[in-house]
Design a protein around this motif. Structure first.
Motif, PDB file in Angstrom:
ATOM      1  N   ASP A 291       0.877  -1.172   0.000  1.00 43.39           N
ATOM      2  CA  ASP A 291       0.000   0.000   0.000  1.00 43.39           C
ATOM      3  C   ASP A 291       0.919   1.229   0.000  1.00 43.39           C
ATOM      4  O   ASP A 291       1.294   1.744   1.044  1.00 43.39           O
ATOM      5  N   LEU A 292       1.291   1.665  -1.188  1.00 40.96           N
ATOM      6  CA  LEU A 292       2.300   2.705  -1.347  1.00 40.96           C
ATOM      7  C   LEU A 292       1.664   3.971  -1.904  1.00 40.96           C
ATOM      8  O   LEU A 292       0.939   3.927  -2.901  1.00 40.96           O
ATOM      9  N   ASP A 293       1.945   5.079  -1.248  1.00 38.63           N
ATOM     10  CA  ASP A 293       1.510   6.392  -1.736  1.00 38.63           C
ATOM     11  C   ASP A 293       2.742   7.295  -1.754  1.00 38.63           C
ATOM     12  O   ASP A 293       3.055   7.978  -0.794  1.00 38.63           O
ATOM     13  N   LEU A 294       3.463   7.245  -2.869  1.00 36.99           N
ATOM     14  CA  LEU A 294       4.730   7.965  -3.012  1.00 36.99           C
ATOM     15  C   LEU A 294       4.633   8.863  -4.246  1.00 36.99           C
ATOM     16  O   LEU A 294       5.066   8.489  -5.337  1.00 36.99           O
ATOM     17  N   PRO A 295       4.044  10.039  -4.088  1.00 33.28           N
ATOM     18  CA  PRO A 295       3.833  10.905  -5.252  1.00 33.28           C
ATOM     19  C   PRO A 295       5.119  11.449  -5.859  1.00 33.28           C
ATOM     20  O   PRO A 295       5.101  11.938  -6.984  1.00 33.28           O
ATOM     21  N   ARG A 296       6.213  11.386  -5.120  1.00 32.95           N
ATOM     22  CA  ARG A 296       7.498  11.858  -5.644  1.00 32.95           C
ATOM     23  C   ARG A 296       8.604  11.084  -4.933  1.00 32.95           C
ATOM     24  O   ARG A 296       8.334  10.314  -4.006  1.00 32.95           O
ATOM     25  N   ARG A 297       9.831  11.302  -5.340  1.00 28.39           N
ATOM     26  CA  ARG A 297      10.962  10.641  -4.701  1.00 28.39           C
ATOM     27  C   ARG A 297      11.463  11.496  -3.531  1.00 28.39           C
ATOM     28  O   ARG A 297      11.690  12.698  -3.687  1.00 28.39           O
ATOM     29  N   PRO A 298      11.649  10.881  -2.369  1.00 31.65           N
ATOM     30  CA  PRO A 298      12.230  11.633  -1.245  1.00 31.65           C
ATOM     31  C   PRO A 298      13.719  11.849  -1.480  1.00 31.65           C
ATOM     32  O   PRO A 298      14.285  11.319  -2.450  1.00 31.65           O
ATOM     33  N   PRO A 299      14.395  12.627  -0.612  1.00 32.68           N
ATOM     34  CA  PRO A 299      15.847  12.790  -0.745  1.00 32.68           C
ATOM     35  C   PRO A 299      16.563  11.441  -0.758  1.00 32.68           C
ATOM     36  O   PRO A 299      16.088  10.463  -0.169  1.00 32.68           O
ATOM     37  N   ALA A 300      17.718  11.408  -1.413  1.00 32.96           N
ATOM     38  CA  ALA A 300      18.421  10.140  -1.631  1.00 32.96           C
ATOM     39  C   ALA A 300      18.738   9.426  -0.318  1.00 32.96           C
ATOM     40  O   ALA A 300      18.574   8.200  -0.213  1.00 32.96           O
ATOM     41  N   GLY A 301      19.210  10.159   0.690  1.00 32.74           N
ATOM     42  CA  GLY A 301      19.539   9.526   1.960  1.00 32.74           C
ATOM     43  C   GLY A 301      18.323   8.928   2.636  1.00 32.74           C
ATOM     44  O   GLY A 301      18.376   7.824   3.194  1.00 32.74           O
ATOM     45  N   VAL A 302      17.208   9.653   2.602  1.00 35.26           N
ATOM     46  CA  VAL A 302      15.961   9.154   3.190  1.00 35.26           C
ATOM     47  C   VAL A 302      15.481   7.932   2.420  1.00 35.26           C
ATOM     48  O   VAL A 302      15.031   6.936   3.005  1.00 35.26           O
TER      49      VAL A 302
END
Length: 390
Positions: A291-302
């Motif tokens: 159940d993924l709601d990832l409208p964009r990519r977070p910062p690389a480290g995160v």
């Protein structure tokens, strides 16, 4: 709530944007949810009328001291209504000690929570209610038309709620956040553990390359050397040596890919957290629901920390949980990435017994995130991770 926006910034920003946002309603909800705590003040007043007021106050102090830990935890959760950034909490305590600065602050806030704050909030809400009710009465002559007065009064109530809620939020954050010295100490310890973990990982990679890939490439060189000697005298033997060299080369390449994937998977770099987690789920021997709601990519480290948290949680579930199903949830808002991995296994996971949970907590702690483990005996086990990514 836009990325980087706080309630104070919303109040002092564009009025139309503020009034059209969810901030006034969230501030009102924050004030309203404090009102049930006023029952403690009422109880003390009633009790004080029947007995000595000093006895009533001592009773209140004892009750609040005992419940200060749960009250503080509730308030850290409730603060999220007006502050999207998670409030860092001190280490959990099992005893009540006035010598502990964090305990003293929690007890002090709990006293305010049970007495003064609900009274103040009740008065603010009552004032707003009186203001709104006055709109229902006929407007006296000489007053601006209702089309002007009513919106102005509603806007005033919205700002009143927001200012009071923001002030109380700042008070809660100052009293309930982990002390700076304690956070620095814990962060230093986490980084020291991470250094040890990275050193162990470096040795593991070195060992894998030495025992696996280097061995395969050495065999390739030997086979190619034999093929070079036999190419004219024995073509059949040469062809066999080349075939063996090809096999060793393929094995070395597979080993390199495995090692590199363990460091940082290519799918995470190329396609992001959602597809990387989907790939993990597809290769998991236990059925995984996403159940993924990832409208964009977070910062690389995160993103990397989130991926390895999910990967380690799945590994632990496969090895220890005896689960039949695993559920992975991921939600990315403006300033926070929230992950949860839940299985229906036997539970009993304990971060104090040298499990991989400590390593995950250290990785999350460096990013100022939080990790919560719930794993009662009999299950289920749930790992919740919150990572700021504003």
């Amino acid at each position: 709530m836009k990325n980087g926006t706080t309630l104070w910034q919303a109040i002092t920003g564009n009025p139309l944007r503020f009034l059209g946002s969810s901030w006034p309603w969230r501030a009102l909800a924050y004030l309203v949810t404090s009102l049930p705590a006023g029952g403690a003040a009422v109880a003390v007043t009633v009790f004080g009328q029947r007995t000595a007021l000093v006895v009533a106050m001592i009773t209140l102090l004892v009750v609040v001291a005992v419940l200060s830990g749960p009250i503080a935890s509730l308030e850290r959760w409730r603060l999220r209504l007006i502050d999207p950034v998670a409030l860092p909490a001190p280490k959990p305590r099992t005893t009540i000690s006035f010598a502990n600065p964090a305990a003293r602050r929690e007890i002090g806030y709990a006293l305010l929570w049970a007495t003064i704050l609900p009274v103040v909030n009740g008065l603010v809400i009552a004032l707003a209610a009186l203001t709104v009710s006055s709109y229902a009465s006929p407007l006296p002559s000489g007053v601006f038309p209702a089309i002007v007065v009513v919106p102005a009064g509603a806007a005033g109530c919205a700002y009143l709620f927001a200012v009071v809620a923001a002030a109380q939020g700042a008070l809660a954050r100052s009293l309930l956040a982990a002390p700076l010295a304690e956070r620095v100490i814990e962060l230093t310890r986490s980084r020291a553990r991470l250094v040890d973990a990275f050193e162990a990982e470096r040795r593991r990679i070195e060992r894998d390359l030495h025992d696996g890939t280097q061995h395969q490439l050495t065999a390739v060189l030997m086979q190619l050397g034999l093929a070079q000697l036999d190419v004219r005298e024995d073509p059949e033997r040469t062809a066999k040596a080349i075939g063996l060299a090809y096999g060793h080369t393929q094995a070395a390449l597979d080993e390199l890919r495995r090692v590199i994937r363990g460091i940082h998977p290519a799918v995470l770099t190329d396609r992001g957290l959602g597809l990387a987690v989907t790939d993990l789920a597809r290769h998991c021997p236990i059925p995984v629901t996403l159940d993924l709601d990832l409208p964009r990519r977070p910062p690389a480290g995160v993103e990397a920390a989130a991926y390895f948290c999910i990967s380690e949680s799945l590994t632990n579930g496969i090895k220890h949980s005896k689960a039949q199903n695993i559920m992975i949830t991921a939600r990315l808002s403006d300033r926070l990435l929230v992950l949860e991995v839940r299985d229906d296994g036997i539970g009993g996971a304990d971060a104090t017994k040298g499990s991989g949970i400590n390593g995950l907590a250290d990785r999350i702690g460096v990013l100022e995130g939080t990790l919560t483990l719930s794993s009662p005996l009999g299950g289920p086990t749930a790992i919740r991770v919150e990572l700021p990514c504003g």
